[in-house]
Enzyme design. Structure first.
Site, PDB file in Angstrom:
ATOM      1  N   THR A 211      -0.874 -46.751   3.012  1.00 44.15           N
ATOM      2  CA  THR A 211      -2.072 -46.721   2.170  1.00 44.15           C
ATOM      3  C   THR A 211      -1.793 -47.321   0.799  1.00 44.15           C
ATOM      4  OG1 THR A 211      -3.000 -44.830   3.302  1.00 44.15           O
ATOM      5  CG2 THR A 211      -3.707 -45.126   1.040  1.00 44.15           C
TER       6      THR A 211
ATOM      7  N   SER B  13       1.668 -46.341   8.753  1.00 46.31           N
ATOM      8  CA  SER B  13       2.863 -45.612   9.224  1.00 46.31           C
ATOM      9  C   SER B  13       2.608 -44.728  10.444  1.00 46.31           C
ATOM     10  CB  SER B  13       3.509 -44.809   8.086  1.00 46.31           C
ATOM     11  OG  SER B  13       2.873 -43.583   7.876  1.00 46.31           O
TER      12      SER B  13
ATOM     13  N   THR C 295       2.043 -42.415   4.082  1.00 50.35           N
ATOM     14  CA  THR C 295       2.336 -40.971   3.983  1.00 50.35           C
ATOM     15  C   THR C 295       2.458 -40.296   5.352  1.00 50.35           C
ATOM     16  OG1 THR C 295      -0.002 -40.379   3.885  1.00 50.35           O
ATOM     17  CG2 THR C 295       1.120 -40.747   1.772  1.00 50.35           C
ATOM     18  N   ASP C 296       1.807 -40.882   6.387  1.00 54.14           N
ATOM     19  CA  ASP C 296       1.651 -40.131   7.642  1.00 54.14           C
ATOM     20  C   ASP C 296       2.960 -39.810   8.358  1.00 54.14           C
ATOM     21  OD1 ASP C 296      -1.021 -39.867   7.240  1.00 54.14           O
ATOM     22  OD2 ASP C 296      -1.631 -41.460   8.612  1.00 54.14           O
TER      23      ASP C 296
HETATM   24  C1  SIN Z   1      -0.097 -44.566   6.508  1.00 53.58           C
HETATM   25  O1  SIN Z   1       0.587 -43.552   6.704  1.00 53.58           O
HETATM   26  O2  SIN Z   1       0.375 -45.709   6.599  1.00 53.58           O
HETATM   27  C2  SIN Z   1      -1.531 -44.434   6.201  1.00 53.58           C
HETATM   28  C3  SIN Z   1      -1.861 -43.194   5.488  1.00 53.58           C
HETATM   29  C4  SIN Z   1      -1.220 -43.103   4.136  1.00 53.58           C
HETATM   30  O3  SIN Z   1      -0.346 -43.852   3.733  1.00 53.58           O
HETATM   31  O4  SIN Z   1      -1.654 -42.168   3.399  1.00 53.58           O
END
Ligand code: SIN
Length: 320
Positions: free
Chosen positions: A13, A63, A96-97
């Protein structure tokens, strides 16, 4: 000698864009390169002090789609940069995922001698780069402050002004900016106006311990380890189907409460174990770890690791 800070981009993100600046959920992750992200951060050079910097795009993924091929190349690039004597530390931008999984994986496979001296700081964002108020730039500045800190070493995660260890960090919220938590261990530090306020020392890295054999990362395919959750009404059907495919080498069971498992699922897991499938027991509880009693359980304990990290630990054990 002038030391370098290396930035490795992997997507997420933090590198995402939406059509509307007011849209913080309907965006596409992994659209901007790490070089573009860094260019948009005011005062980055001040935060870096005397360090020069180098940016490299390693992969570009949302991710949720992170997999072995991306981990393999990321570990290889990190190992390369960490080994350079003019590299001070490395900041990795990541979604974050699955951030906690990548952080844990890296903490297990990168050279311990190098991690005892240098830090790999993963950071991220909950809002896309196109947001009216993106959190990515501040998270990167905070990650730089941590990477520059003399007390930092090993694999760390920085989000929303909070520093976590790779071992303890978990994503615990799908939306708010402070989406990560270190459970009972608590955070390692806070970053306040570029200053790192350490609460605890970074977990020690035993530089004399044997390194993970890098050659194992090159093998294909990596061992198949699945996660099965126990719940009211759980059955053994999924475990039996996995065993019938005969490709599964390990199963991590996310048990209820103190690692308890529905009796029907437990029976199927015992059958799987008898056929040579490695079974590890964890808990689906977000906090704490399974408290093992005096009697040895039928299944290996996850040693306090939550299911997703227990899965990586088992996979690496099977590989090595
Ligand atoms: C991801 O994990 O690539 C998308 C979600 C995020 O980064 O918050």
């Amino acid at each position: 000698m002038l030391k370098k800070m290396v930035f490795l981009g992997t997507g997420g993100t933090i590198a995402g864009t939406a059509v509307e600046a007011s849209d913080n959920v309907g965006y596409t992750a992994a659209q901007l390169g790490v070089g573009q992200l860094l260019q948009a951060i005011p005062r980055l050079q001040q935060a870096l002090g005397a360090h020069a910097f180098l940016a490299e795009q390693v992969v570009q993924v949302d991710s949720k789609d992170m997999g072995w091929s991306q981990w393999r190349v990321l570990a290889e690039r990190l190992q390369h940069h960490l080994a350079q004597s003019d590299v001070h530390s490395i900041v990795v931008t990541h979604g974050t995922d699955t951030l906690e999984e990548t952080a844990f994986f890296l903490s297990r496979v990168l050279s311990k001698k190098l991690l005892a001296l240098k830090s790999v700081v993963l950071t991220c964002a909950m809002r896309p780069a196109s947001s009216l108020a993106p959190d990515g730039p501040q998270n990167v500045l905070d990650a730089v402050a941590v990477a520059c800190s003399a007390q930092a070493h090993g694999v760390l995660v920085v989000c929303a002004g909070t520093v976590h260890s790779a071992h303890d960090v978990q994503k615990i919220h799908p939306y708010r900016l402070n989406a990560f938590d270190s459970g009972d261990a608590g955070p390692l530090a806070y970053v306040e106006e570029g200053q790192v306020r350490w609460l605890h020392a970074c977990p020690g890295v035993d530089a004399s311990a044997a390194d993970f054999p890098q050659v194992a990362l090159g093998k294909d395919p990596w061992p198949r380890v699945e996660i099965i959750t126990s719940y009211a009404g759980a059955t053994g059907a999924t475990v039996r189907a996995l065993c019938a495919e005969s490709a599964v080498q390990g199963i991590v069971v996310a048990g209820t409460g103190n690692g308890t498992i529905h009796q029907d699922l437990e029976l199927a897991l015992s059958e799987a174990q008898a056929r040579g499938v490695r079974v590890v027991r964890s808990t689906r509880c977000a906090y704490g770890s399974v408290v093992v009693g005096a009697a040895a359980g039928a299944f290996q304990d996850s040693q306090g690791l939550p299911p997703v990290k227990a899965r990586i630990a088992l996979m690496l054990e099977l590989m090595a």
